[in-house]
Design an enzyme around this catalytic site. Sequence first.
Site, PDB file in Angstrom:
ATOM      1  N   SER A  11      -2.770   2.094   1.964  1.00  0.00           N
ATOM      2  CA  SER A  11      -2.500   2.638   3.295  1.00  0.00           C
ATOM      3  C   SER A  11      -3.447   3.779   3.620  1.00  0.00           C
ATOM      4  CB  SER A  11      -1.055   3.144   3.365  1.00  0.00           C
ATOM      5  OG  SER A  11      -0.864   4.205   2.454  1.00  0.00           O
ATOM      6  N   TYR A  42       2.771   4.304   4.484  1.00  0.00           N
ATOM      7  CA  TYR A  42       3.663   3.181   4.218  1.00  0.00           C
ATOM      8  C   TYR A  42       5.026   3.630   3.693  1.00  0.00           C
ATOM      9  CZ  TYR A  42       0.103  -0.502   4.689  1.00  0.00           C
ATOM     10  OH  TYR A  42      -0.833  -1.386   5.165  1.00  0.00           O
ATOM     11  N   CYS A  74      -1.681   0.235  -4.120  1.00  0.00           N
ATOM     12  CA  CYS A  74      -0.608   0.963  -3.443  1.00  0.00           C
ATOM     13  C   CYS A  74       0.711   0.499  -4.033  1.00  0.00           C
ATOM     14  CB  CYS A  74      -0.652   0.676  -1.935  1.00  0.00           C
ATOM     15  SG  CYS A  74       0.735   1.317  -0.988  1.00  0.00           S
ATOM     16  N   CYS A 188       2.855   6.724  -7.048  1.00  0.00           N
ATOM     17  CA  CYS A 188       2.105   6.529  -5.803  1.00  0.00           C
ATOM     18  C   CYS A 188       0.655   6.798  -6.145  1.00  0.00           C
ATOM     19  CB  CYS A 188       2.590   7.494  -4.723  1.00  0.00           C
ATOM     20  SG  CYS A 188       1.558   7.505  -3.230  1.00  0.00           S
ATOM     21  N   HIS A 190      -1.644   7.903  -4.489  1.00  0.00           N
ATOM     22  CA  HIS A 190      -2.145   9.166  -3.949  1.00  0.00           C
ATOM     23  C   HIS A 190      -1.974  10.326  -4.929  1.00  0.00           C
ATOM     24  CE1 HIS A 190      -2.125   7.169  -0.008  1.00  0.00           C
ATOM     25  NE2 HIS A 190      -2.831   8.187   0.452  1.00  0.00           N
TER      26      HIS A 190
END
Length: 264
Positions: A11, A42, A74, A188, A190
């Site tokens: 995302s 997301y 992701c 995640c 990220h």
Amino acid sequence: MNDRPLLFFDSGVGGLSVVAPTLELLPTAPVVYAADSAGFPYGTKSEAEIAARVPALLGRLVERYRPRLVVIACNTASTIALAHVRSALDVPVVGTVPAIKPAAEMSKTRVIGVLGTEATVRQPYVDDLAARFAADCTVLRYGSARLVELAEGALAGFAPPTEDVATELAGLLNQPGGERIDVVVNACTHFPLLEADLVAAAPPGISFVDGGPGIARRVAYLTAGQDWPGQASAHRLVFTRLGDREQRIAGFLATRGFAEPELL
């Protein structure tokens, strides 16, 4: 054809934490990195939205870039849409799952934390991983949309506020039993981009683990014996929306071997 790329999809920029260990194993692999910036984030979307959006976008990306392999970099998209994507595409697809198994193998206290998006931590898939690989552990979870925003901002040039990182981590550690957590799963993609900040905010003795290295090994295994270019070339960067934030991120990634951003 040795110039067929690996396609990484997320995302936002979190999937870069998967690209990096993959390029350590396959240093000349061409990469197309696609971020669904128009659909970001997301983690706050419904399962139905993600299950419909991700296969449609990946279908368009595969048609345009003809990758040899797709990585859904992701956790949220993988835990919800991986089966849909695999049934829709005729190329190998590697998903991303929370690294609960290695966390359980590392934990001495038998209490581990799962730090992900709100959508990821509530998935039955996480229940299944915990039951299969951490049955003798207490598994505490916390969903944080704020950490995703902070990671995106960090690549756009905005340093994450220390107090914000600490507040989000406290949402996990301050749960009953959280004081015994000795391993936190960055569930995640990220979050590894903020690992230095998370380590600084965490009490001593807590380790962080993520799935990036394992995904990289899986990609290397699935492409073993294939030809690659003789030397690394510029990677391609794709957004579904090109705004100021995406342009700032693209400027940073230009220093990491990525070409000018493209719009899907």
